[in-house]
Design a protein around this motif. Structure first.
Motif, PDB file in Angstrom:
ATOM      1  N   LYS A 137      22.603  10.809 -41.790  1.00 12.37           N
ATOM      2  CA  LYS A 137      21.808  10.570 -40.591  1.00 12.37           C
ATOM      3  C   LYS A 137      22.689  10.549 -39.348  1.00 12.37           C
ATOM      4  CE  LYS A 137      18.459   9.217 -37.908  1.00 12.37           C
ATOM      5  NZ  LYS A 137      17.295  10.049 -37.601  1.00 12.37           N
ATOM      6  N   HIS A 138      23.737   9.740 -39.403  1.00 11.99           N
ATOM      7  CA  HIS A 138      24.524   9.578 -38.190  1.00 11.99           C
ATOM      8  C   HIS A 138      25.913   9.081 -38.542  1.00 11.99           C
ATOM      9  CE1 HIS A 138      24.473   9.141 -33.765  1.00 11.99           C
ATOM     10  NE2 HIS A 138      25.447   8.276 -34.010  1.00 11.99           N
ATOM     11  N   VAL A 154      25.638   6.215 -41.222  1.00 12.75           N
ATOM     12  CA  VAL A 154      24.256   5.770 -41.423  1.00 12.75           C
ATOM     13  C   VAL A 154      23.519   6.835 -42.218  1.00 12.75           C
ATOM     14  CG1 VAL A 154      22.114   5.068 -40.294  1.00 12.75           C
ATOM     15  CG2 VAL A 154      24.310   4.556 -39.225  1.00 12.75           C
ATOM     16  N   ASN A 344      14.329   7.284 -40.289  1.00 12.37           N
ATOM     17  CA  ASN A 344      14.364   8.685 -40.733  1.00 12.37           C
ATOM     18  C   ASN A 344      14.066   9.647 -39.606  1.00 12.37           C
ATOM     19  OD1 ASN A 344      11.676   8.257 -40.407  1.00 12.37           O
ATOM     20  ND2 ASN A 344      11.130   8.574 -42.550  1.00 12.37           N
TER      21      ASN A 344
END
Lengths: 344, 344
Positions: A137-138, A154, A344
């Motif tokens: 995600k990050h 993340v 999400n």
DNA sequence: ATTAGCACTCTCGGGTTGAGAGTGCTAATT
DNA sequence: AATTAGCACTCTCAACCCGAGAGTGCTAAT
């Protein structure tokens, strides 16, 4: 195996009920007294006899009352536990506790454990939700001392991983942020496989970080259960069947052996859809430590995205109907909370 | 209180030693047999008598051997436990386990708990390191669904906090990153007080995030102990003094009451400098649940920056010298690991 | 098919007993 | 004056016995 008559079912369920109440062998007479049956104790004895022959009841010794066997509990749970709703007072008590808790999984998880333990007066088992497929995600890189860098990763779902990286040279926070931005761009919503198969970039530093990301994701993907929360350990120890405490087959031993517990959860809950409840009675001939125990497990969270397990471990003679309802309700609550806070 | 003679000290220490071995009252005869003393059992009996009068020993009943009292243990630990080094074989075993573990606090903490529990055959207590003064290090905002944003906050020291923020409107990841950068600039290395007293900015969104940061920091600052890791719960239950298990004053009850445990740790360890070891014997008239137990606590980490507690809870008759050495050694290791991975 | 009645079995708590462990005291010894 | 041998005394603990009580299984009657 032939079926049980209705009367036999009633008697079985009464024996179970009475025995969960008293923890004592149940006599024919106590049944007709306590539940004003219209038949005589002799008849009850006859029926008990056939139930014993069929393996549903057991006599501790020649002239004692009857106790349900594992088989007996299994039949009872499988055929006779009706799906009752939790009393609204209880529901409110539980909901209230969640309501006035701090917000955030890190508070809800121990709270769920505590609520379950208190309500059931047994040991509760709660695992943090975890997603089956891990997705990037990050990423964030934070300069620390010298060439050490804190990498914060993340995942989709909201899980956070951290790791300290040692780089070859010292980089400023600006440089690091720029690299992170670059990787965030490349890896956005990528799965572990996709990241593994990324082509090398010209920048060796970027490659190093991506390799670290890939490692972390790979670790996460191997995890079956997230963090574990237990509560109510003392509840189960105060039960009479464990008063002659033998460390060999104590349920506590089981709980401390993480691999066993993971195995149990993996084998049962994770094969179940969310909402389903599994009941394991007496270790099911697999876990010797759980001889006199039953475990009730369910799954909560968002299907295919983020899910964890809730469970209760108690003596075999536990109020199944009530305990199952409680577990169901808490799972519902937790599912709601997880889905409201999904990343999400 | 007058001093003890050398011979009395020897006898006291022998009684302690023998009793930790056998968990039985110690007779005068077993002492002269087991330790080939040059005096007769009658002399030992006389000395034991005076030790009993002084409150260091106790007779379970008229004609039984002697057992050390709390006072006795306290004297023993205070005056007679010499600071022995751990055998190098043990040191290697322990170091090896850390060496082949995955890197990262999240692995080291449970490992430390497990090592301590195994080595001491008692319950281990480990808290995650935590810094007394919380300081802002880095902030990250990550877009999730709709207007929800995941805020990840890194403190100096490396602690990570997360929180879901609900914003008034939907913002792109670029906007969020830009806001985060802005706040990172404003708050760099700021303390809680400084952040609380920041002037409002023109951008209400920035203000909202800073308020959330301030909240999180404030929560973190109120924490005395970090996450808690326990291991070896079953060890202590297999001890004979807990075989007649009474839930009222079981050490397990104590461990499950987080407030009590926090209090204990706060009162003792956190007042201690790193490296010091505290021994609590028999609950010190404060914690009734710890009647027959002793707790040994120490602190690890980096002074003034990031420190946690390590402890062992076992029966009062534990091998203090060995246990203290083990605890010291693990604390040393952990301090090294923490300081190597410090984020500042 | 049900039940009353009864003989039978087994547990459990209480009481007794004897062996063993360990002490405290006294008188003798160093 | 300190130490020790010797001995009477006390207390626990396990084994045993015993009788009351609980609960059954069976048989014969309903």
């Amino acid at each position: 195996m032939n079926e049980l008559t209705d009367r036999q079912k009633i008697i079985l369920s009464l024996v179970v009920h009475e025995h969960t109440r008293t923890a004592q062998p149940v006599a024919s007479k106590t049944l007709i007294n306590g539940y004003n049956l219209k038949i005589s104790s002799a008849t009850v004895r006859n029926e008990m006899n056939t139930l014993t022959e069929q393996g549903f009841l057991r006599q501790p010794h020649t002239s004692a009352g009857r106790v349900p066997t594992e088989e007996g509990y299994r039949f009872f749970v499988g055929n006779m536990v009706q799906h009752t709703a939790l009393p609204s007072a209880t529901r409110n008590t539980i909901a209230h506790q969640f309501y006035q808790s701090r917000k955030g999984l890190e508070y809800w998880l121990p709270l769920a454990a505590s609520v379950l333990a208190n309500q059931s007066q047994a040991v509760s088992i709660v695992t943090a939700p975890h997603s089956e497929k891990v997705t990037f995600k990050h990423l964030e890189l934070i300069a620390t001392r010298a060439s050490q860098v804190l990498m914060v990763l993340v995942l989709v779902g909201g899980e956070i991983q951290q790791q300290i990286l040692s780089l070859d040279a010292i980089h400023s926070q600006e440089q690091l942020s720029q690299i992170a931005a670059q990787i965030n761009h490349i890896c956005e919503n990528a799965s572990l496989e996709q990241i593994k198969n990324l082509p090398l970039t010209p920048d060796p530093l970027v490659n190093q970080v991506i390799a670290a990301v890939s490692d972390q994701l790979s670790i996460a993907s191997k995890l079956v259960t997230g963090e574990l929360y237990l509560d109510g350990l003392t509840n189960v120890l105060s039960e009479p069947e464990f008063s002659d405490y033998s460390p060999i087959n104590s349920p506590l031993r089981f709980l401390e052996e993480r691999p066993m517990l993971d195995d149990l959860i993996a084998r049962t809950v994770l094969t179940e859809e969310i909402g389903g409840v599994q009941v394991l009675i007496g270790g099911e001939n697999t876990w010797r430590e759980l001889q006199n125990c039953s475990v009730i497990l369910t799954r909560y969270g968002v299907p295919d995205q983020l899910s964890g397990a809730l469970g209760i471990l108690g003596p075999m003679r536990m109020p199944y109907s009530q305990t199952i309802s409680t577990l169901r309700y808490v799972a519902e609550l937790m599912s709601g909370l997880v889905s409201d806070n999904l990343v999400n």
